[in-house]
Motif scaffolding. Structure first.
Motif, short mmCIF file in Angstrom:
data_model
loop_
_atom_site.label_atom_id
_atom_site.label_comp_id
_atom_site.label_asym_id
_atom_site.label_seq_id
_atom_site.Cartn_x
_atom_site.Cartn_y
_atom_site.Cartn_z
N VAL A 191 0.76 -1.24 0.07
CA VAL A 191 0.04 -0.11 -0.13
C VAL A 191 0.74 1.30 0.03
O VAL A 191 0.65 2.29 -0.54
N ASN A 192 2.10 1.22 0.47
CA ASN A 192 2.88 2.28 0.50
C ASN A 192 3.20 2.51 -0.99
O ASN A 192 3.44 3.72 -1.45
N ILE A 193 3.58 1.56 -1.51
CA ILE A 193 4.02 1.57 -2.89
C ILE A 193 2.97 1.93 -3.86
O ILE A 193 3.09 2.82 -4.83
N MET A 194 1.65 1.73 -3.68
CA MET A 194 0.65 2.32 -4.16
C MET A 194 0.44 3.75 -3.94
O MET A 194 -0.07 4.50 -4.89
N ALA A 195 0.63 4.20 -2.84
CA ALA A 195 0.59 5.54 -2.56
C ALA A 195 1.40 6.30 -3.28
O ALA A 195 1.08 7.38 -3.96
N LEU A 196 2.58 5.85 -3.55
CA LEU A 196 3.66 6.52 -4.29
C LEU A 196 3.10 6.57 -5.78
O LEU A 196 3.34 7.82 -6.47
N ILE A 222 0.43 6.50 3.71
CA ILE A 222 0.52 8.10 4.28
C ILE A 222 1.59 8.92 3.49
O ILE A 222 2.77 8.36 4.02
N ILE A 223 1.22 9.81 2.91
CA ILE A 223 2.24 10.93 2.53
C ILE A 223 1.96 12.07 3.25
O ILE A 223 0.99 12.71 3.23
N SER A 224 3.06 12.49 4.04
CA SER A 224 2.78 13.83 4.77
C SER A 224 3.74 14.86 4.22
O SER A 224 5.05 14.65 4.18
N SER A 225 3.55 16.07 4.08
CA SER A 225 4.47 17.23 3.53
C SER A 225 5.43 16.55 2.32
O SER A 225 6.78 16.91 2.40
N LEU A 228 6.50 9.88 2.13
CA LEU A 228 6.17 8.64 2.68
C LEU A 228 6.22 8.42 4.20
O LEU A 228 7.67 8.32 4.58
N GLN A 229 5.52 8.18 4.59
CA GLN A 229 5.57 7.60 6.32
C GLN A 229 5.54 6.37 6.57
O GLN A 229 4.46 5.65 6.26
N ARG A 230 6.47 5.87 7.22
CA ARG A 230 6.60 4.65 7.37
C ARG A 230 6.44 3.98 8.95
O ARG A 230 6.36 3.01 9.17
N GLY A 231 6.80 5.10 9.60
CA GLY A 231 6.85 4.97 11.28
C GLY A 231 8.21 4.30 11.77
O GLY A 231 9.10 3.92 10.78
N GLY A 232 8.21 4.06 12.89
CA GLY A 232 9.51 3.43 13.50
C GLY A 232 9.76 1.93 13.21
O GLY A 232 11.08 1.93 12.79
N GLN A 233 8.76 1.23 13.02
CA GLN A 233 8.95 -0.11 12.55
C GLN A 233 8.26 -0.50 11.03
O GLN A 233 8.04 -1.67 10.77
N GLY A 234 8.03 0.67 10.36
CA GLY A 234 7.26 0.17 9.00
C GLY A 234 5.93 -0.17 9.00
O GLY A 234 5.56 -0.59 8.04
N THR A 235 5.24 0.39 10.19
CA THR A 235 3.69 -0.21 10.11
C THR A 235 2.86 1.07 10.09
O THR A 235 1.69 0.68 10.39
N ALA A 236 3.24 2.06 9.93
CA ALA A 236 2.63 3.26 9.61
C ALA A 236 1.32 3.10 8.71
O ALA A 236 1.94 2.69 7.65
#
Length: 391
Positions: A191-196, A222-225, A228-236
């Motif tokens: 889903v991160n890939i799809m967001a990009l 989630i893309i903020s500013s 891409l936001q992944r979070g500390g362990q990649g679960t964002a």
């Protein structure tokens, strides 16, 4: 005699290349003026970049007398990247240029549950077939981007306890490829890939953006500013396992009960419709039934949209995106899912957060994952650090 291999790019050429990545042609004199470097230094670095295929002549500038100066720009076809989009039940592999344009691709039904050795071997064989069909070779490759349907430690490229990927937990995907295809490998949640990919295709000027995938599972990127936001362990963005106020006793495959995914993903909607007497098995069956005008299917899809809206209303208050794009199989059911999402989000989110909020169906659709994977690989390969060692 060993074949000729160009030397790595000259020191400093990678920084000069960042000016040319926008595709705008520039002369040596313009580059010298921008960078403050001597024209001879600029010329040497441009030649170094041309030798590895990243830069090419781009016509002549307007002359004020005498021979017009030559211009140079990014050569998108000079090198290639591999794009891989793996889902629960599909595999999509493409070869793309440095602008992320897909040159050739192959998609087929692929069960991710068959394990990493089987699936990655298929990916590798497909890459070689696609390269051969366009007359290119592995030496033209500079990176591989891959999306997988589960949580990923982005720094290592290892899936982490992925619920629908048996046998993949902790598997070192980059190491597997490094023994067979020596290019940098970047792995991320699908889903991160799809967001990009969706942002690049449909919303390039939107810096605060969410892509929500509703298919076998539910997740968001989630893309903020603009990042891409992944979070500390990649679960964002893993919204599929947030509990909702509907059917709290429904068991989710993660082991919890009442998760959003357990009540609003494609299989959950199909299960509900079967209980109501409808002959459906898969998410696509649900989509086709809703498209045909079946009242029960339409109501079930819209209710799933309302459940999704409950979670997204919280996301809107916290993340404040300007656009939420809904993708995945269930988004193909028409406006029914999105109507349910809008109904709840606009009612429950802070008015200021929804003042300019757009909630729309994904425009890139099934292309989003492949385009995003190509973008991930190209952005890495063309960055200053990776570029210094490129031949």
């Amino acid at each position: 005699m060993a074949p000729f291999a160009p030397p790595p790019v000259l020191p400093g050429a990678a920084e000069l290349f960042q000016l040319l990545r926008d595709g705008r042609p520039r002369t040596r004199a313009e580059l010298a003026a921008i960078t403050g470097l001597a024209r001879s230094t600029v010329a040497a670095r441009v030649e170094s970049l041309m030798a590895i295929g990243l830069v090419a002549p781009a016509g002549d500038a307007v002359s004020t007398g005498g021979r017009p100066p030559s211009q140079f720009a990014l050569n998108p076809a000079g090198r290639l990247v591999i794009a891989v989009d793996l889902g629960a039940q599909h595999g999509d592999v493409g070869i793309a240029d440095l602008n992320g344009r897909i040159l050739n691709r192959h998609r087929q039904v692929m069960n991710i549950g068959r394990g990493p050795e089987h699936v990655l071997s298929w990916v590798l064989a497909t890459v070689h077939d696609l390269l051969g069909s366009i007359g290119r070779e592995p030496k033209d490759l500079v990176g591989l981007g891959m999306g997988v349907p589960g949580p990923v430690e982005h720094e290592t490229g290892r899936p982490s306890n992925p619920p629908i990927m048996p046998g993949w937990d902790g598997f070192d995907i980059p190491a597997w490829f490094s023994e067979r295809l020596p290019v940098p490998v970047l792995v991320d949640n699908d889903v991160n890939i799809m967001a990009l990919g969706e942002q690049r295709v449909a919303w390039p000027d939107v810096k605060d953006f969410m892509l929500v995938k509703v298919a076998t599972g539910i997740g968001s990127g989630i893309i903020s500013s603009g990042v891409l936001q992944r979070g500390g362990q990649g679960t964002a963005g893993d919204i599929g396992h947030i509990q909702v106020d509907h059917d709290q006793q429904v068991l989710c495959r993660c082991g919890s009960t009442g998760c959003l995914e357990a009540v609003a993903a494609g299989p959950a909607i199909a299960r509900q419709l079967r209980t109501d007497g409808e002959a459906v098995e898969t998410s696509m069956d649900v989509v086709e039934l809703a498209r045909s005008g079946n009242t029960a299917a339409i109501q079930a899809v819209r209710q799933a949209g309302r459940a999704l809206g409950e979670v997204l209303s919280i996301c809107v208050n916290i993340v404040n995106p300007n656009v939420i794009a809904i993708g995945g199989t269930m988004a193909e059911a028409g406006e029914h899912l999105i109507a349910g999402v809008r109904e709840v989000v606009y009612a429950k989110s802070i008015p200021l957060a929804t003042r300019h909020l757009v909630i729309a169906q994904s425009k890139a659709g099934r292309e989003a994952g492949l385009i995003g994977a190509a973008t991930l690989a190209a952005e890495h390969a063309l960055g200053p650090i990776a570029l210094e060692s490129l031949r």
